[in-house]
Design an enzyme around this catalytic site. Structure first.
Site, short mmCIF file in Angstrom:
data_model
loop_
_atom_site.label_atom_id
_atom_site.label_comp_id
_atom_site.label_asym_id
_atom_site.label_seq_id
_atom_site.Cartn_x
_atom_site.Cartn_y
_atom_site.Cartn_z
N ASP A 10 -4.79 -28.46 -18.47
CA ASP A 10 -5.35 -27.65 -19.66
C ASP A 10 -4.94 -26.32 -19.42
OD1 ASP A 10 -7.23 -26.69 -17.86
OD2 ASP A 10 -9.07 -27.20 -19.26
N CYS A 67 -7.39 -28.70 -14.32
CA CYS A 67 -8.36 -27.99 -15.08
C CYS A 67 -8.84 -26.80 -14.24
CB CYS A 67 -8.95 -28.85 -16.03
SG CYS A 67 -10.28 -29.73 -15.06
N THR A 69 -12.26 -26.52 -13.41
CA THR A 69 -12.89 -27.03 -12.07
C THR A 69 -12.35 -28.25 -11.55
OG1 THR A 69 -14.31 -28.47 -13.47
CG2 THR A 69 -15.19 -26.03 -12.81
N HIS A 100 -8.49 -43.41 2.39
CA HIS A 100 -9.51 -44.28 2.02
C HIS A 100 -9.74 -44.64 0.56
CE1 HIS A 100 -12.43 -42.76 5.50
NE2 HIS A 100 -11.42 -42.92 5.85
N HIS A 135 -10.95 -50.50 3.18
CA HIS A 135 -11.16 -49.59 2.10
C HIS A 135 -10.32 -50.42 0.65
CE1 HIS A 135 -11.72 -46.33 4.84
NE2 HIS A 135 -10.76 -46.81 5.71
C1 RB5 Z 1 -11.97 -25.24 -19.83
O1 RB5 Z 1 -12.93 -24.24 -20.45
C2 RB5 Z 1 -12.68 -25.90 -18.99
O2 RB5 Z 1 -13.85 -26.68 -19.25
C3 RB5 Z 1 -11.74 -26.97 -18.20
O3 RB5 Z 1 -10.78 -26.23 -17.73
C4 RB5 Z 1 -12.22 -27.55 -16.98
O4 RB5 Z 1 -13.03 -26.90 -16.10
C5 RB5 Z 1 -13.23 -28.86 -17.42
O5 RB5 Z 1 -13.83 -29.62 -16.70
#
Ligand code: RB5
Length: 147
Positions: A10, A67, A69, A100, A135
């Site tokens: 994203d 993304c 996180t 694993h 595994h």
């Molecule tokens: C986008 O704002 C953010 O929510 C996305 O990049 C991600 O961290 C979602 O888990």
């Protein structure tokens, strides 16, 4: 023949995706870029779904999702059967996700990782083999969940 690999992100993962795409191309992978293609805000599930489904369908053996996180992409990709998307944050999680968990989608959080760590994770994940044995039995159990 070059190995095909698919990568997607994203807007939060866009810059890191561009870096990793270039690194993969230099490592002689045939890289399919599933987007996004700039920093405009998009909904991560659209890219997570596309990458996961193209792997599940056998078009690619493995892929990478990024993304902010890594959590949202993990949630989305793991809804698809036979996709094992693993959010990795260091060398050890990258290594064990292959040994694993037979990870076929590497997930990274661009807001969490520095570039050096992300590159180490990528290289480790690409080069570590699955251990099989007990595994595999556990992974087979996961595929039966909810069916
Ligand atoms: C986008 O704002 C953010 O929510 C996305 O990049 C991600 O961290 C979602 O888990």
């Amino acid at each position: 023949m070059k190995e095909k690999i698919i990568i997607g992100s994203d807007h939060g993962g866009f810059a890191l995706k561009e870096t990793l795409r270039q690194v993969l191309a230099e490592k002689d992978f045939d890289v399919c870029d599933a987007g996004c293609f700039d920093t405009s805000s998009i909904h991560y599930p659209t890219i997570g779904q596309e990458v996961a489904e193209r792997i599940a369908e056998g078009e690619f053996a493995r892929g990478i999702l990024i993304c902010g996180t890594g959590i949202g992409m993990s949630l989305a990709a793991n809804r698809v059967s036979n996709v094992r998307a693993t959010l990795c944050h260091d060398h050890l999680t990258a290594k064990l996700s292959r040994e694993h968990n037979n990870s076929n989608v590497l997930v990274l959080g661009a807001r969490i990782l520095g570039e050096e760590t992300a590159l180490d994770i990528l290289q480790t994940w690409l080069s570590t083999e699955f251990g099989g044995g007990r595994h595999q039995e556990r992974l087979d159990m996961i595929e039966k969940i909810g069916k």
